[in-house]
Design a protein around this motif. Sequence first.
Motif, PDB file in Angstrom:
ATOM      1  N   ASP A   1      46.077  35.803  45.859  1.00 57.47           N
ATOM      2  CA  ASP A   1      45.029  36.221  44.920  1.00 57.47           C
ATOM      3  C   ASP A   1      45.606  36.502  43.530  1.00 57.47           C
ATOM      4  OD1 ASP A   1      46.421  38.527  45.512  1.00 57.47           O
ATOM      5  OD2 ASP A   1      44.634  39.773  45.693  1.00 57.47           O
TER       6      ASP A   1
ATOM      7  N   SER B   1      42.997  23.648  41.736  1.00 60.57           N
ATOM      8  CA  SER B   1      42.384  24.968  41.867  1.00 60.57           C
ATOM      9  C   SER B   1      41.332  25.173  40.781  1.00 60.57           C
ATOM     10  CB  SER B   1      43.458  26.051  41.731  1.00 60.57           C
ATOM     11  OG  SER B   1      42.870  27.339  41.761  1.00 60.57           O
ATOM     12  N   ASP B   2      40.237  25.794  41.152  1.00 55.48           N
ATOM     13  CA  ASP B   2      39.188  26.156  40.190  1.00 55.48           C
ATOM     14  C   ASP B   2      38.803  27.616  40.399  1.00 55.48           C
ATOM     15  OD1 ASP B   2      37.320  25.920  38.143  1.00 55.48           O
ATOM     16  OD2 ASP B   2      35.732  25.314  39.515  1.00 55.48           O
ATOM     17  N   SER B   3      39.811  28.458  40.522  1.00 51.72           N
ATOM     18  CA  SER B   3      39.575  29.879  40.728  1.00 51.72           C
ATOM     19  C   SER B   3      39.272  30.558  39.398  1.00 51.72           C
ATOM     20  CB  SER B   3      40.836  30.512  41.332  1.00 51.72           C
ATOM     21  OG  SER B   3      40.762  31.918  41.285  1.00 51.72           O
TER      22      SER B   3
ATOM     23  N   ASP C   1      42.309  31.474  37.426  1.00 51.32           N
ATOM     24  CA  ASP C   1      43.098  30.470  36.706  1.00 51.32           C
ATOM     25  C   ASP C   1      42.801  30.597  35.218  1.00 51.32           C
ATOM     26  OD1 ASP C   1      43.927  29.495  39.177  1.00 51.32           O
ATOM     27  OD2 ASP C   1      42.456  27.870  39.197  1.00 51.32           O
TER      28      ASP C   1
ATOM     29  N   ALA D   1      36.716  38.401  37.242  1.00 48.02           N
ATOM     30  CA  ALA D   1      37.516  38.336  38.465  1.00 48.02           C
ATOM     31  C   ALA D   1      38.449  39.524  38.596  1.00 48.02           C
ATOM     32  CB  ALA D   1      38.323  37.036  38.487  1.00 48.02           C
TER      33      ALA D   1
END
Length: 186
Positions: free
Chosen positions: A17, A34-36, A39, A184
Amino acid sequence: MMTHRDALEVLAAVRSDQVVVTTMGSVAIWPQLSDSPLDFHYLPSSMGQGGPLGLGLCLAKPGRGVVVLTGDGGLLMNLGCLVTVAQVEVPLYIVLIDNGLYEVTGGQAVPNAGGTDFGAIARGAGIGRVYTCDSRAGWEAVAGEAVAGNGPVFVWLKVQGEHGKPTPAAPRPMAEQIARLQDALR
């Protein structure tokens, strides 16, 4: 020798995480893996600022791990950041993608390409955990350990350089990236 993409695929497989800050060439590859909202694709007008940004995030959010993907050209423009980073015990993982080139600005060789021992520089700056890998298998063997636990950590990945690559564009405007990351981290 591994490719830049190989290096990032291995990281994507072990990432937890953590915030992942990409710079320069990694900005073109990481969004494919990744498309967190964690990021953050950082393309400043001056190179070498990924490490300081990562340190700032670690200090602002104690305990939150931050992985910074930087290139050899960018790191050379701000080697002093390693000394600063080494002074603070934070979960910061600086992953150097060393291709020997200023890849996205025309493919010029970085000064002393192939002759600079970035691991020795990181150790000399005071970073206690340093990993060096020049193959995908070698990186896979240590990646989970390298981007976990106490830091700061320096990872030196030697990858193949590619000429003729354009400067990447971030997948989202900066304001949107900042808002996503703030949400986030709340």
